[in-house]
Write an enzyme that holds these catalytic residues in place. Structure first.
Site: not given
Ligand code: PEP
Length: 251
Positions: A174, A98, A214, A168, A235-236, A9-11, A96
């Site tokens: 994040g 967010e 994470s 999640e 994500g990251g 997920n590049w956001k 999600h």
């Molecule tokens: C996400 O936003 O779906 C996520 C899991 O982010 P991160 O891996 O950066 O915690």
């Protein structure tokens, strides 16, 4: 069918050239015997191009990060399931944290998004998860059950087969704080149990349940080793080709 999936997920990150370079790098680094389905969820504006780059690759697909709950019409700035699907995109991420938090998307909104996606042959990666306060108050099991049941449990068995769940925990997204593999497994097992209560063991055992929060090359192998964890929503660490591919290779 229950399958192992690692989705990036590049956001709201990566300009066009950065995104396309990342795709090329991941494709080049993927092992030739890769058994995991890889999914890229770039920004909407990159989705068509990214999808074209992945079209002839085995087990590599794309997802939108969001979808409108409306079918079509005068909704400036929105992107519908039928438009996404017309670019041959396979999945959409729905719910999600967010989107829930910053855009105030409710379980009812998400239910509508799920319906309009499935009607347009877009498969769904449905996110759920609790806040730190909810975990500390020990209401997290019930919260996740409500999120899943209010947005998904109206579906027929056939439609539920097109759902992938992503657990999640908000406190792990994040933040660099990962749920331990045991904490994640406990919730994944619970999610599979509530799916079994509603749809039966066969469907529950065939539902892919991904972990997100994470996840990185250091912890992925331990997390993915658990019985009820079928992959990750990343994500990251999906913004870097080496780390994303290391996570994919952790299976
Ligand atoms: C996400 O936003 O779906 C996520 C899991 O982010 P991160 O891996 O950066 O915690």
């Amino acid at each position: 069918m229950r399958k192992n999936i690692v989705a990036g997920n590049w956001k709201m990150n990566l300009k066009r050239d950065e995104g396309l370079d990342l795709i090329n790098d991941v494709i080049n680094l993927l092992p030739s015997d890769n058994k995991v389905e890889v999914v890229f969820a770039p920004s909407f504006i990159h989705l068509y191009k990214v999808n074209k780059m992945c079209l002839n690759l085995d087990k590599v697909n794309t997802a939108s990060q969001n979808v409108s709950k409306e079918e079509r019409g005068a909704f400036t700035g929105e992107i519908s399931a039928e438009i996404i699907r017309s670019a041959n995109v396979k999945y959409t991420i729905i719910g999600h944290s967010e989107r829930r938090e910053y855009f105030k998307e409710t379980n009812e909104d998400l239910k509508q998004k799920v319906d309009v996606s499935l009607e347009n042959n877009l498969e769904v990666i449905f996110c759920c998860g609790e806040s730190l306060d909810q975990r500390e108050e020990e209401v997290h099991f019930n919260w996740i059950k409500i999120q899943i049941s209010e947005s998904l449990f109206h579906l027929s068995s056939d439609d539920f087969r097109k759902i992938i769940i992503a657990y999640e925990p908000i406190w792990a997204i994040g933040t660099g704080v990962t749920a331990s593999s045991d904490q994640a497994e406990e919730i994944h097992k619970f999610i599979r149990e509530i799916i079994a209560q509603k749809y039966g063991d066969e469907i529950a055992n065939n539902t892919s349940i991904l972990y997100g929060g994470s996840c990185n090359p250091t912890n992925a192998r331990d997390i993915f080793s658990k019985d009820n964890i079928d992959g990750g929503l990343i994500g990251g660490a999906s913004l870097n080709a080496e780390s994303f591919v290391e996570i994919i290779k952790s299976f």
